[in-house]
Scaffold this motif. Structure first.
Motif: not given
Length: 246
Positions: A219-228, A230-246
């Motif tokens: 984010l600090n390299e690109t300054r693109d908040v929208y992509k950041f 979206a990436r955080v949302r994807r990371a949250f979703r992947d974590m919830s799918e890979n680690i149940p109960g998180v």
């Protein structure tokens, strides 16, 4: 024989001249005289004794009264000394009180002067505050107008990113995601982004996201908040799918 009627010439002319000395009367007269002298002496001695006794009594009375007066004089002198000491103490206390009162009056004058100075500064601050409030009101009006213009864009952004964006503090934004964990739709996934400096910072995340430092560097390299976001949302979703109960 009455001496005033004594005829000395006739007595001497007689054949056997003689005188009737009247010794008995003389003795009686002498005895009476001596008794009178004795009585006078007794009366004199008695009078002298009475006067002496009266003198002794009067002398004792005067001596007692003199002692009493001397004791009263001594007591009066002691009381006078005490009163003088008390008077001197009161004078000293009065002097101290007057000195304290003078100091307090000076302090009061100084405090009044300071109050007047503070009142002047307060009026200046009030004028500055009023100007700042007017400027802030103008800025708030501009921001509200700007926010009103951005509201549709913000709503579209929230719909696209499936998150709610809130300003929780100065230069701090809260991003709260929805529909991350299908098994627990009410579970919170969020983070707070600080945009006050040249480098963005994430203050908190719920839950903890291990890959967040990498995403923040991008984010600090690109300054693109929208992509950041979206990436955080994807990371949250992947974590919830890979680690149940998180």
């Amino acid at each position: 024989m009455d001496a005033s009627r004594l005829n000395l010439a006739g007595i001497l002319a007689s054949q056997n001249p003689s005188f009737d000395l009247n010794i008995e009367a003389y003795d009686i007269s002498t005895s009476n005289f001596l008794q009178a002298v004795s009585n006078y002496g007794d009366r004199a001695v008695k009078e002298i004794t009475n006067r002496k006794n009266a003198y002794v009594v009067e002398k004792k009375r005067i001596a007692d009264k003199t002692k009493l007066i001397e004791a009263e004089i001594t007591d009066c002198k002691n009381r006078e000394i005490e009163l003088l000491e008390q008077l001197e103490k009161e004078r000293q206390e009065t002097k101290e009180v007057e000195s304290s009162a003078s100091a307090l009056r000076k302090q009061l004058v100084s405090i009044r002067q300071k109050c007047e100075s503070i009142d002047v500064e307060l009026e200046q601050y009030r004028a500055v505050t009023a100007n700042l409030r007017r400027e802030k009101a103008k800025e708030q009006s501009v921001l509200e107008n700007h926010a009103a213009g951005l509201a549709p864009e913000l709503g579209a952004c929230e719909d696209r990113l499936q998150c709610v964006i809130e300003g929780i503090d100065r230069d701090r934004l809260l991003f709260r995601f929805a529909a991350i964990d299908k098994m627990a739709p009410d579970r919170e996934y969020s983070f707070v982004l600080d945009v006050s400096g040249k480098l963005y910072k994430v203050i908190t995340t719920t839950p903890l996201l291990p890959t967040l430092p990498i995403l923040l560097d991008k984010l600090n390299e690109t300054r693109d908040v929208y992509k950041f976001i979206a990436r955080v949302r994807r990371a949250f979703r992947d974590m919830s799918e890979n680690i149940p109960g998180v």
